[in-house]
Design a protein around this motif. Sequence first.
Motif, PDB file in Angstrom:
ATOM      1  N   GLN A  45       0.837  -1.197   0.000  1.00 57.03           N
ATOM      2  CA  GLN A  45       0.000   0.000   0.000  1.00 57.03           C
ATOM      3  C   GLN A  45       0.875   1.252   0.000  1.00 57.03           C
ATOM      4  O   GLN A  45       0.539   2.254  -0.627  1.00 57.03           O
ATOM      5  CB  GLN A  45      -0.940  -0.015   1.203  1.00 57.03           C
ATOM      6  CG  GLN A  45      -1.985  -1.095   1.103  1.00 57.03           C
ATOM      7  CD  GLN A  45      -2.854  -1.188   2.340  1.00 57.03           C
ATOM      8  OE1 GLN A  45      -2.549  -0.611   3.382  1.00 57.03           O
ATOM      9  NE2 GLN A  45      -3.940  -1.927   2.233  1.00 57.03           N
ATOM     10  N   HIS A  46       2.003   1.170   0.682  1.00 57.03           N
ATOM     11  CA  HIS A  46       2.941   2.299   0.727  1.00 57.03           C
ATOM     12  C   HIS A  46       3.483   2.603  -0.663  1.00 57.03           C
ATOM     13  O   HIS A  46       3.567   3.773  -1.077  1.00 57.03           O
ATOM     14  CB  HIS A  46       4.085   1.995   1.697  1.00 57.03           C
ATOM     15  CG  HIS A  46       5.090   3.094   1.774  1.00 57.03           C
ATOM     16  ND1 HIS A  46       6.219   3.111   0.983  1.00 57.03           N
ATOM     17  CD2 HIS A  46       5.131   4.220   2.519  1.00 57.03           C
ATOM     18  CE1 HIS A  46       6.918   4.203   1.251  1.00 57.03           C
ATOM     19  NE2 HIS A  46       6.277   4.892   2.175  1.00 57.03           N
ATOM     20  N   ASP A  47       3.869   1.566  -1.419  1.00 60.53           N
ATOM     21  CA  ASP A  47       4.401   1.772  -2.767  1.00 60.53           C
ATOM     22  C   ASP A  47       3.329   2.303  -3.721  1.00 60.53           C
ATOM     23  O   ASP A  47       3.624   3.119  -4.591  1.00 60.53           O
ATOM     24  CB  ASP A  47       5.005   0.481  -3.317  1.00 60.53           C
ATOM     25  CG  ASP A  47       6.311   0.120  -2.628  1.00 60.53           C
ATOM     26  OD1 ASP A  47       7.008   1.035  -2.155  1.00 60.53           O
ATOM     27  OD2 ASP A  47       6.642  -1.078  -2.560  1.00 60.53           O
ATOM     28  N   LEU A  48       2.099   1.857  -3.555  1.00 63.64           N
ATOM     29  CA  LEU A  48       1.009   2.374  -4.368  1.00 63.64           C
ATOM     30  C   LEU A  48       0.797   3.862  -4.078  1.00 63.64           C
ATOM     31  O   LEU A  48       0.681   4.679  -4.996  1.00 63.64           O
ATOM     32  CB  LEU A  48      -0.276   1.590  -4.117  1.00 63.64           C
ATOM     33  CG  LEU A  48      -1.517   2.074  -4.861  1.00 63.64           C
ATOM     34  CD1 LEU A  48      -1.281   2.106  -6.368  1.00 63.64           C
ATOM     35  CD2 LEU A  48      -2.710   1.209  -4.513  1.00 63.64           C
ATOM     36  N   ALA A  49       0.785   4.216  -2.807  1.00 69.53           N
ATOM     37  CA  ALA A  49       0.619   5.622  -2.419  1.00 69.53           C
ATOM     38  C   ALA A  49       1.779   6.470  -2.937  1.00 69.53           C
ATOM     39  O   ALA A  49       1.578   7.597  -3.410  1.00 69.53           O
ATOM     40  CB  ALA A  49       0.497   5.744  -0.910  1.00 69.53           C
ATOM     41  N   ALA A  50       2.993   5.941  -2.874  1.00 65.56           N
ATOM     42  CA  ALA A  50       4.163   6.668  -3.353  1.00 65.56           C
ATOM     43  C   ALA A  50       4.078   6.897  -4.864  1.00 65.56           C
ATOM     44  O   ALA A  50       4.430   7.972  -5.357  1.00 65.56           O
ATOM     45  CB  ALA A  50       5.442   5.910  -3.004  1.00 65.56           C
ATOM     46  N   CYS A  51       3.609   5.900  -5.590  1.00 62.49           N
ATOM     47  CA  CYS A  51       3.441   6.024  -7.041  1.00 62.49           C
ATOM     48  C   CYS A  51       2.428   7.107  -7.361  1.00 62.49           C
ATOM     49  O   CYS A  51       2.662   7.956  -8.230  1.00 62.49           O
ATOM     50  CB  CYS A  51       3.001   4.685  -7.630  1.00 62.49           C
ATOM     51  SG  CYS A  51       2.629   4.756  -9.390  1.00 62.49           S
ATOM     52  N   LEU A  52       1.318   7.108  -6.661  1.00 59.52           N
ATOM     53  CA  LEU A  52       0.289   8.117  -6.893  1.00 59.52           C
ATOM     54  C   LEU A  52       0.808   9.514  -6.568  1.00 59.52           C
ATOM     55  O   LEU A  52       0.546  10.474  -7.295  1.00 59.52           O
ATOM     56  CB  LEU A  52      -0.959   7.804  -6.064  1.00 59.52           C
ATOM     57  CG  LEU A  52      -1.707   6.538  -6.472  1.00 59.52           C
ATOM     58  CD1 LEU A  52      -2.844   6.277  -5.496  1.00 59.52           C
ATOM     59  CD2 LEU A  52      -2.202   6.637  -7.889  1.00 59.52           C
ATOM     60  N   ASP A  53       1.553   9.617  -5.484  1.00 60.22           N
ATOM     61  CA  ASP A  53       2.110  10.912  -5.080  1.00 60.22           C
ATOM     62  C   ASP A  53       3.116  11.415  -6.116  1.00 60.22           C
ATOM     63  O   ASP A  53       3.137  12.595  -6.442  1.00 60.22           O
ATOM     64  CB  ASP A  53       2.761  10.795  -3.710  1.00 60.22           C
ATOM     65  CG  ASP A  53       3.189  12.138  -3.169  1.00 60.22           C
ATOM     66  OD1 ASP A  53       2.367  13.076  -3.195  1.00 60.22           O
ATOM     67  OD2 ASP A  53       4.357  12.262  -2.731  1.00 60.22           O
ATOM     68  N   THR A  54       3.922  10.521  -6.635  1.00 58.21           N
ATOM     69  CA  THR A  54       4.941  10.887  -7.631  1.00 58.21           C
ATOM     70  C   THR A  54       4.305  11.388  -8.920  1.00 58.21           C
ATOM     71  O   THR A  54       4.807  12.324  -9.544  1.00 58.21           O
ATOM     72  CB  THR A  54       5.834   9.680  -7.936  1.00 58.21           C
ATOM     73  OG1 THR A  54       6.494   9.276  -6.740  1.00 58.21           O
ATOM     74  CG2 THR A  54       6.880   9.999  -8.985  1.00 58.21           C
ATOM     75  N   HIS A  55       3.202  10.789  -9.306  1.00 59.81           N
ATOM     76  CA  HIS A  55       2.576  11.119 -10.580  1.00 59.81           C
ATOM     77  C   HIS A  55       1.438  12.126 -10.476  1.00 59.81           C
ATOM     78  O   HIS A  55       0.787  12.457 -11.469  1.00 59.81           O
ATOM     79  CB  HIS A  55       2.090   9.845 -11.274  1.00 59.81           C
ATOM     80  CG  HIS A  55       3.218   8.967 -11.697  1.00 59.81           C
ATOM     81  ND1 HIS A  55       3.729   7.968 -10.896  1.00 59.81           N
ATOM     82  CD2 HIS A  55       3.982   8.968 -12.809  1.00 59.81           C
ATOM     83  CE1 HIS A  55       4.730   7.391 -11.511  1.00 59.81           C
ATOM     84  NE2 HIS A  55       4.906   7.975 -12.667  1.00 59.81           N
TER      85      HIS A  55
END
Length: 60
Positions: A45-55
Amino acid sequence: MLIQPLLTVREVAEILKLKESTIRQMISAGKLRAIKFGREWRVTQHDLAACLDTHATRPA
């Protein structure tokens, strides 16, 4: 120690309202960090959130 559940490609696709093939392309392109177990990918879930934040677009 892992304290959050791992999401499958299908679960990530459902959350983002995208096709599973799109999620796999994002993983292959390095846009979404994932862990491979055998033939299956898992995303924290952390990596998904990080991806969304990055993009995400941000106002200037």
